[in-house]
Structure formats: structure tokens, C-alpha cells
Scaffold this active site. Sequence first.
Site, mmCIF file in Angstrom:
data_model
loop_
_atom_site.group_PDB
_atom_site.id
_atom_site.type_symbol
_atom_site.label_atom_id
_atom_site.label_comp_id
_atom_site.label_asym_id
_atom_site.label_seq_id
_atom_site.Cartn_x
_atom_site.Cartn_y
_atom_site.Cartn_z
ATOM 1 N N GLU A 146 0.824 -1.207 0.000
ATOM 2 C CA GLU A 146 0.000 0.000 0.000
ATOM 3 C C GLU A 146 0.861 1.262 0.000
ATOM 4 O O GLU A 146 0.575 2.209 -0.733
ATOM 5 C CB GLU A 146 -0.879 -0.021 1.254
ATOM 6 C CG GLU A 146 -1.691 1.228 1.453
ATOM 7 C CD GLU A 146 -3.136 1.002 1.060
ATOM 8 O OE1 GLU A 146 -3.748 0.143 1.691
ATOM 9 O OE2 GLU A 146 -3.618 1.679 0.143
ATOM 10 N N ASP A 147 1.918 1.275 0.787
ATOM 11 C CA ASP A 147 2.618 2.538 1.050
ATOM 12 C C ASP A 147 4.002 2.660 0.429
ATOM 13 O O ASP A 147 4.650 3.681 0.584
ATOM 14 C CB ASP A 147 2.754 2.746 2.573
ATOM 15 C CG ASP A 147 1.407 2.863 3.260
ATOM 16 O OD1 ASP A 147 0.443 3.205 2.560
ATOM 17 O OD2 ASP A 147 1.325 2.606 4.467
#
Length: 716
Positions: A76-77
Site C-alpha cells: 500500500e505505502d
Amino acid sequence: MMRQVELVERVLDYDRDADEDLLNRAYVFAMKAHGTQTRASGDPYFSHPIEVAGILTKYKLDTATIATALLHDTLEDTVATYDELESQFGLDVAKLVDGVTKLSKLELQSDRQRQAENFRKLLLAMSDDIRVLLVKLADRLHNMRTLLHIKNEEKRQRIARETMEIYAPLAERIGMHEIKDELQDLSFQVLNAEARDSILKRLEFLRTSGTGLIDRIANELKNTLSSAGIETTVVGRQKRPFSIWRKMELKNISFEQLSDVIAFRIIVDDAASCYKALGVIHGAYPMVPGLFKDYISTPKRNNYRSLHTTVIGPERQRIEMQIRTAEMHEIAEYGVAAHWLYKQTDDGPLRDGMQYRWLRELLEILENASDPEEFLEHTKLSMFQDQVFCFTPKGDLIALPSSATPVDFAYMVHTELGNHCVGAKVNGRVVPLRATLHNGDQVDILRSENQTPSPTWENFVVTGKARSAIRRFVRQQQRAQYVELGQQILDKAFRSGGHELSEKGLDAALKVLKQKSVTDLYAAVGSGVLSGRQVVEAVFPGERLRAALGKVVPLARVRNKLVGRGHAVPIRGLIPGMAVHFAGCCHPLPGDRIVGIVTSGKGITIHTIDCETLEQFVETPERWVDVSWEVSNDDPGVHVGRITTIVANEPGALSSLTSVIARNLGNINNLKITNRSTDFFEMTIDIEVRDVKHLINIIAALRAEPAISSVERARG
Ligand code: MN
């Protein structure tokens, strides 16, 4: 921040066979991936996944889960990709990380209180591997522990509310009380700090005012039990502020009694001793009626087992206590993970695959147990897997049975929306109305006021709500058509008898015809239950229709009488199964001159005016209805025309036939060889076309083919 060596050692402590190398690589990979990112607290971002992994070591989870915890935010990051994870850590870990990422994305979508139960189910349904859920819970726990660093008050509130409504109940559902308690308390701190402070103050007061009271009571309980030959550990445990608060809220009481604040826990060796201890306690102190619960003979759904009772105990204090074995205690605190922990020590070193055993057991428990007390939430996991959960564009969650379609979704939102839906977008893309929806889909229903439900929808909808709404609508439509048709048929019947149709006249005849109202009468005539002649005879008893005195009228004359009189009934809708349908003998097409024959119970059957079948109706002219096509440009309807053809039995002949039809945008719907010789095929072909012109074009094109010796439209 926990160091790499520390984490790996913790895992090796409980699992000698853990994949040390994989853990080390996951640690380094995540550290590099998160690089210089920081948390709201100013700490390096990487401290977060390490803490999450640390929380999970307490539950002695397997290498894949710990590695997943370390990697859980990389997809996700950071720039890390699924393929990268798979090639470096294997399919298992990659899938788990992907699962956690999907759950995290869902969080951003909805913030609506009344959706909480659905949302919890969605999370369970999406966690097809329970380890995904465990990592997610540990992730949330660490985020809650560090929530005070988030500056935005509104955001803190939102996260705390979500934790209270969604994650704490999930932790409880899988029996992880320790995590549940902490999540609730951390949320409570944000959502109602004042209440929590006042409870803490009161707790402090109660604790200090009765000096040593708790210890004295614990000792006396222990002595009472030991003089009856039962060796125990007795612990007085202060309840959490949130559980005290909830009790106060629920029962609307203030807390004064010790039993409101402290729970005593009596730990004995085995289940039999639990009941023995209970007997001794009840013999020594008066029991408070209505509070005894036996969760040993009937465990809770999450496998919680204990005896609960409340007595007026030593020093006249009201005391709440739980009696359980050490194993029951572990399960209460650590959830079903504890099962596995016990299996591990009982059976010696871990055998291959053993570490997943408790996961399987957890699933079984979730699926099979049914504690009536919590059944309200109907929480069986298998139930969720029969369901899909989709979002409206506003973020509302709609729960549907699996393999539900956009039409089901529309009807679930609102009957009106279902009745007017023309299409759907799923996650921004237009999909067919019969598409299958998946968990987490965002569904945007396209509507048009002119659209009405199609009976064909019934073939693919799965919800009762959609099905009954479609049926209801079709029935209403059908009746409206019957009524209109009946009126026209009667009008014609009366005219041909030299009378005017009047409602007053019909009214008088209702009783004889066994109809409740004039509208019912129209519907009965329109659907063919009553004939026009019967009605005329009822209104004018003794009179007979001139046209129908049993004289045989030549077909040509019946036809001629019909044509060009200007009372044609327009055919509308063209919906199969409705009051109007098309004869299978002549396959009428828009543009054909047509005639309707009233058929009992079926409404009108449409034939082409030159259909040979019409011979059968020469003696019953009252059944004939003049009908015409309603010309409509936005009717994209498909009609089936039938041709008969004779084709040379030679290579390529059939393929040239089909390609001519395709080139002319006809679609072969059915093809039947009726006769076959060495030289020729005789065939009947049903072709989907727009109208009669379209079919005639195709026939002309076919006639031009050398291999095709004849082509005719079928005539009955
Ligand atoms: Mn995280």
C-alpha cells in the site's frame, strides 16, 4: 524499536523450526521499502510493522504470519509489488500481505455507524485466511496505541469509533479477549475521555478506601476452597474502565459494589474441580440469584468456557467470580490460538503442518458453534461466505447473497431503483445487468424513468425481493394490457351487432358473467376467458351476432373485412409472456400485415395475414382482432423470422449460406435440416432480424448465392 535479533529470537523461542532466514529477509526488505518514511509520532515508519509483528509473537504465530506483519504496509505505502513479494517470500506470504492490504483499503470507504455489523461480516468474508484478520487486528491495536500522535481530532474520533464498532467485536468473535479489551479501552479514551477519567478516579478511591480488602477476600476464598480439598489460585482482577462504563450504561446504575469493579478468578486443575469449587462456594456463601452461568457445559461460540457466579462473600461484599481451568483461561485470553499452544506442549515437537491446526479449529468453531446468547448477530462464518457485500456510491454497504447481480443490488436499495434500472457501473466500469457482484464492489445503478422491469430479469436475479418485484410489475402490466385489449374487442363486438358499447349496459350484465367490475370484465375478455359474443349476448339476451350465425365465411372475406377499417389495436411492449405473443407458425415481423386471434387464457396470438393456420379460425370471426405494429424508432427489439431453404449438398455451400446471413447482420437463432438427399439439404432457419425489410434483404441476398437453389419465408 525492537531489533531484528530480538524479534527473530522471540519467534525461535516458541518455534524451533521457524524459517529464520525468511524472517530476516522480511525485516530487511520492509525496512528498506519504508526507508525514511515517518509516523505521526516522528518515529521511523518501520517501527510500526515491527511492533505489529511483536504483538503477534505473543500468540506464537507461524513464520508466514510474522513475515506478513513485517511486510503488511509495503504494498500500500511503498513501491514494492505483489510479484516482488511472491518471488522473495513465496506465494503464501504474498497472498497474506495482499489480503491485509485489501482489508486496509476497505477502511477508507465507509464511515457509517449502522453499517458496522455488515462491515464486520465483510471483513470476515474477505479474510479467507484467518491469519489475514489476525495481522489486521494487531495492526489496528498498534495504531490505537499510538493514536494520540494524530493531530486531527476528527480523524482520531473516526478511527476510535471504527475500532469500537468493528475491530473490537471482531477480536471478541474470535475469542481474543485481551486484544478486545485493549482496543475498547483505547477507543473509550478517545470517544469519552471524561467518563473514563471519572471511572478511574472512582476505582482509585474504592481501592484505597478498603485497605487490603481485595487480598483479604482472595485469601479467604482460597482457604475456604482448600479446606474442602481443592487447591486453587485466586486472583482479584480490576475490570476495565470501558466494561464498567458499559455496565453502568446498560443497567443504568452507578457503581458502588466491589463486584462492579473487581472480578475474582479461581483457577483449578480440571473441569470436574470447577463444579466442585462451585459447590463449595455456593455452600459457604449466599448466591445472588439469576447471575449463575455455566459456559463449561455450553461454551460460547468463540469456545470461551468458565463458570460464572456472584455471591455475598467474605466481609458481606458482593463478589463476582469466574471458575475455570488454566487451559480455559488461556483460551479466554488468547482465543483459539491457545488450543494450538496446548497441542504443541502435549505432543512434543511440532509436526509438519501442526501450526495451522488451531487456524482450522478456529474456522470450525466459527462455523459450527451457536450460542443462543450471541446468535442475534448471526455470526457463522459460513453465512458470510454465502454473501457478498457491496457499496453504494455514497459508501453504504449492501449485503446480498452470493452471485447476486446489479439488478438484485438495485432492488435491495429501493424497489423504485430496481424498477427503473437500465444499467450498472461496477467500480467505474459499465457491466451487464446480469453480471455477478463481488465483495467490496462499488455499484452505481444507472436509471431511466422510461425503463420498466423485463420478465427476462427473473432468469438471473437471486434475491426474493427482486424476483417478487419483477413478477408484481409484470402482472400489473399484463392486466393493464388485458383491460385495454378487452375494451377494444368489446367495442368491436358491439359495433358489429349494431350496438354502442356502454359501461352502464355492461354493469347490468356483470352478475351473469360472474365479474366483479367492468374493469374485471375487460380483463376477462382481453385474456380470452370470455368472448365478445358472450358479453353481447349477456347484455342483449336473445340476440345473436349477425356475423356469427354459423355461416362459413371464406377466409379471404374475413381478411378483407379486417383490412383498412382503421380500428387496429397497436401492439405494444412486445414482451414475451405478456398478453400479446407471436405465432410460431408464421413468425410475424414488424412491417408484416398482421392479425390477432384471441386465445382462451393466453391473450392474443399474432399471425401474418396470409398464415395458413388462419383457416382454422374462419368459423369464429369474433376471435379475430385487427392489430398493427406500433412504429417506434427506439425499439431495438429483436424478432425472429423463419425461412425455408434448399441448398446444394456440396463443399462450402453451408458456409456461404451462414456467411451471407451474417454479412447482412442477421443472427441465426436455430437451424434444422428437415430433409437431406445426396444432392440437396432442405432446411428451416430461424433468424433474428429487426423487421420484415431486414428479413427480405437477407432472403434476396441468399437467392443471389449460386449454391442456394431456393429460399422462402415460412408460411405456417
Ligand atoms: Mn499498518
